[in-house]
Design an enzyme around this catalytic site. Structure first.
Site, PDB file in Angstrom:
ATOM      1  N   GLY A 290      18.874 -12.235   3.193  1.00  0.00           N
ATOM      2  CA  GLY A 290      19.013 -10.894   2.631  1.00  0.00           C
ATOM      3  C   GLY A 290      18.103  -9.937   3.362  1.00  0.00           C
ATOM      4  O   GLY A 290      17.178 -10.338   4.081  1.00  0.00           O
ATOM      5  N   GLU A 291      18.367  -8.638   3.194  1.00  0.00           N
ATOM      6  CA  GLU A 291      17.538  -7.638   3.848  1.00  0.00           C
ATOM      7  C   GLU A 291      17.570  -6.337   3.083  1.00  0.00           C
ATOM      8  O   GLU A 291      18.465  -6.097   2.265  1.00  0.00           O
ATOM      9  CB  GLU A 291      17.988  -7.417   5.292  1.00  0.00           C
ATOM     10  CG  GLU A 291      19.414  -6.915   5.456  1.00  0.00           C
ATOM     11  CD  GLU A 291      19.781  -6.767   6.917  1.00  0.00           C
ATOM     12  OE1 GLU A 291      18.938  -6.260   7.682  1.00  0.00           O
ATOM     13  OE2 GLU A 291      20.894  -7.170   7.290  1.00  0.00           O
ATOM     14  N   GLY A 292      16.578  -5.507   3.356  1.00  0.00           N
ATOM     15  CA  GLY A 292      16.476  -4.187   2.749  1.00  0.00           C
ATOM     16  C   GLY A 292      15.743  -3.262   3.693  1.00  0.00           C
ATOM     17  O   GLY A 292      15.533  -3.580   4.873  1.00  0.00           O
TER      18      GLY A 292
ATOM     19  N   MET B 268      12.626  -2.401   3.748  1.00  0.00           N
ATOM     20  CA  MET B 268      11.278  -2.816   4.123  1.00  0.00           C
ATOM     21  C   MET B 268      11.263  -4.049   5.002  1.00  0.00           C
ATOM     22  O   MET B 268      10.385  -4.202   5.849  1.00  0.00           O
ATOM     23  CB  MET B 268      10.430  -3.087   2.871  1.00  0.00           C
ATOM     24  CG  MET B 268       9.983  -1.851   2.136  1.00  0.00           C
ATOM     25  SD  MET B 268       8.933  -2.279   0.719  1.00  0.00           S
ATOM     26  CE  MET B 268       7.585  -3.116   1.519  1.00  0.00           C
ATOM     27  N   GLY B 269      12.211  -4.963   4.834  1.00  0.00           N
ATOM     28  CA  GLY B 269      12.136  -6.199   5.589  1.00  0.00           C
ATOM     29  C   GLY B 269      13.361  -7.064   5.399  1.00  0.00           C
ATOM     30  O   GLY B 269      14.372  -6.640   4.821  1.00  0.00           O
TER      31      GLY B 269
ATOM     32  N   LYS C  80       9.687 -13.972   4.242  1.00  0.00           N
ATOM     33  CA  LYS C  80       9.927 -12.551   4.000  1.00  0.00           C
ATOM     34  C   LYS C  80       9.196 -11.778   5.087  1.00  0.00           C
ATOM     35  O   LYS C  80       7.962 -11.755   5.118  1.00  0.00           O
ATOM     36  CB  LYS C  80       9.437 -12.167   2.610  1.00  0.00           C
ATOM     37  CG  LYS C  80       9.762 -10.745   2.196  1.00  0.00           C
ATOM     38  CD  LYS C  80       9.347 -10.531   0.750  1.00  0.00           C
ATOM     39  CE  LYS C  80       9.681  -9.139   0.260  1.00  0.00           C
ATOM     40  NZ  LYS C  80       9.264  -8.936  -1.137  1.00  0.00           N
TER      41      LYS C  80
ATOM     42  N   ASP D 293       9.125  -3.114 -11.192  1.00  0.00           N
ATOM     43  CA  ASP D 293      10.461  -3.104 -10.589  1.00  0.00           C
ATOM     44  C   ASP D 293      11.298  -4.265 -11.134  1.00  0.00           C
ATOM     45  O   ASP D 293      11.948  -4.992 -10.383  1.00  0.00           O
ATOM     46  CB  ASP D 293      10.358  -3.173  -9.070  1.00  0.00           C
ATOM     47  CG  ASP D 293      11.644  -2.717  -8.376  1.00  0.00           C
ATOM     48  OD1 ASP D 293      12.449  -2.014  -9.028  1.00  0.00           O
ATOM     49  OD2 ASP D 293      11.845  -3.061  -7.200  1.00  0.00           O
TER      50      ASP D 293
END
Length: 476
Positions: free
Chosen positions: A44-46, A48-49, A66, A161
């Site tokens: 997975g990714e977003g 930020m990283g 991560k 969050d």
């Protein structure tokens, strides 16, 4: 990665900008080797990283890595937030929070990453897209989330969050829906040494699940997480979050000013909505933090008590279940074929003086004794760290089960002694009152290895004794 897709209005500025060498650094890819780990595939990714499945090149152990994006690896604020996640998770050290083994920072190579346990399962967000959860599953998931966040609050950490994307469900020890809370990357430290990491006025988190004070950029405490738990329960029950809007500004206005819509009469699964659960969720979603439950233990207790049903006494119909008096009504006697025998028997009794009509009337008028209802049982929940410990009653020696244990027991005023045993750990005893639902957590300490037996003492060497020559008193 929670925090990766956050919409943030921040006043933090970068204290360092990437140089020419950094511009040439490429994103981590499958097959790359970072430290002792080879990246196997992207999970997975977003923003930020990225998160990879990786394997230790020498030991072969699979983990999750991560990795912070190169453009953020030179930004002190991003690296600090990334490190704070690893530090917070290790400080909490809870079974329902993802474990982080290591934090590696190599700024000269543009590499900053965390080494975490590899989880196999699915996020709650993906599960909600596939299934409508039953009340039992919602309770089970909610209690575990509260346990993890309660442990974080106990050491002064607020997640900020909490959302379905940051809750991962795995199978562990035969238990389905075992919850792992992810991504403490935007966690707030309430201890004195951790204050000041975020300036006032900063909006950090995922807007749909923010508490009103968080959306307004005001200081937050653990009650912001309690609001997020209410949001989470609402979505599991109704099939959608309480507030939805196409634009960030519209969503913030709803969160700050509008009450949440009432929950439907039925769950998304079709089951009837328990009124007590709907009331609990709306309390968690109160605009003012003071109006919410102040501790997650309150939410946990409310979730656990949903399953206990008070004893129900059925109404008595005088016509269908006659009392002693209605069975002996005079107008009913004429319908009895044994009337002559009854009359004869009564006449003999009256003549003998054994019974008087007054005494019989007293007997016939005496009401039936009221049925005694047994008190509703209570739920005992026992968690140990680590899991798998046997829970034994100290008074009878009865084994109640293995942790994590949830068991119904008869309600009692006296305290019950419990003994918790796990091979390789020091057994512990706890007292618990069963006059209401009880939840206890028992951290177990490893047994110290027994010292080796002392070596047998060696016998002192025997000294040779030399006798002096005899003295002859007659010698000249």
């Amino acid at each position: 990665m929670g925090g990766d897709d956050l919409i943030a209005q921040t006043v933090l500025s970068s204290v360092a900008s990437p140089g020419d060498a950094m511009r040439s650094v490429q994103e981590a890819q499958d097959g790359d080797v970072l430290g002792n780990y080879q990246l196997e595939r992207l999970l997975g990714e977003g923003s930020m990283g990225r998160v990879f499945q990786a394997r230790h090149v020498r030991l072969g152990r699979q983990v999750a890595l991560k990795v912070l994006r190169p453009q953020h690896a030179q930004d002190v604020s991003f690296v600090r937030r990334f490190f704070q996640e690893a530090r917070s998770v290790n400080q909490i050290n809870h079974e329902h929070i993802v474990e982080i083994f290591d934090f590696v920072e190599e700024p000269q190579r543009g590499q900053v990453y965390c080494v975490m346990e590899l989880l196999r399962g699915q996020s709650l967000a993906s599960l909600l897209k596939e299934e409508k959860l039953s009340l039992e599953r919602i309770q089970r998931i909610g209690v575990q989330v509260c346990a993890a966040l309660g442990a974080a609050h106990a050491v002064g950490v607020v997640h900020r969050d909490v959302k379905p994307d940051n809750l991962f469900l795995v199978h562990r020890g035969g238990q389905m829906d075992f919850v792992k809370v992810l991504d403490f990357g935007v966690a707030k430290i309430l201890t004195s040494e951790g204050t000041g990491n975020t300036l006032d006025g900063t909006i950090i988190g995922t807007p749909t699940y923010m508490a009103p004070e968080q959306a307004a950029g005001l200081p937050v405490d653990q009650r912001a997480d309690i609001y997020a738990v209410g949001n989470l329960l609402y979505e599991m029950l109704a099939g959608h979050p309480p507030f939805q809007a196409p634009a960030f500004g519209q969503l913030v206005v709803q969160i700050i000013t509008q009450p949440p819509p009432p929950l439907p009469d039925r769950l998304a699964s079709g089951e009837p909505m328990p009124p007590a659960l709907a009331e609990l969720v709306l309390r968690c979603l109160a605009k003012e933090p003071e109006a919410r439950p102040q501790r997650l233990e309150e939410v946990t207790t409310a979730l656990l008590t949903l399953g206990s049903k008070p004893a129900v006494s059925l109404p008595v119909d005088d016509e269908e279940i006659p009392t002693r008096r209605t069975r002996m009504r005079p107008d009913a006697w004429w319908l009895n074929p044994r009337l002559p025998m009854l009359v004869g028997g009564m006449a003999i009794a009256m003549l003998a003086g054994a019974l008087t009509w007054h005494g019989m009337e007293k007997l016939l008028e005496s009401p039936a004794p009221a049925p005694v209802e047994a008190p509703a049982p209570v739920t005992l929940t026992v968690r140990t760290f680590p899991e798998g410990a046997r829970v034994i009653r100290a008074d009878t020696g009865e084994a109640l089960g293995v942790t994590p244990l949830v068991k119904e027991l008869p309600r009692a005023d006296a305290a019950l002694g419990l003994r918790v045993e796990l091979a390789g750990y020091v057994p512990l005893e706890r007292q618990v009152r069963l006059d209401s639902h009880a939840v206890i957590e028992v951290p177990l300490a490893k047994e110290k290895p027994a010292p080796p037996p002392p070596a047998p003492a060696k016998a002192a060497p025997r000294k040779e004794v030399k006798r002096d020559a005899l003295i002859d008193p007659f010698a000249q």
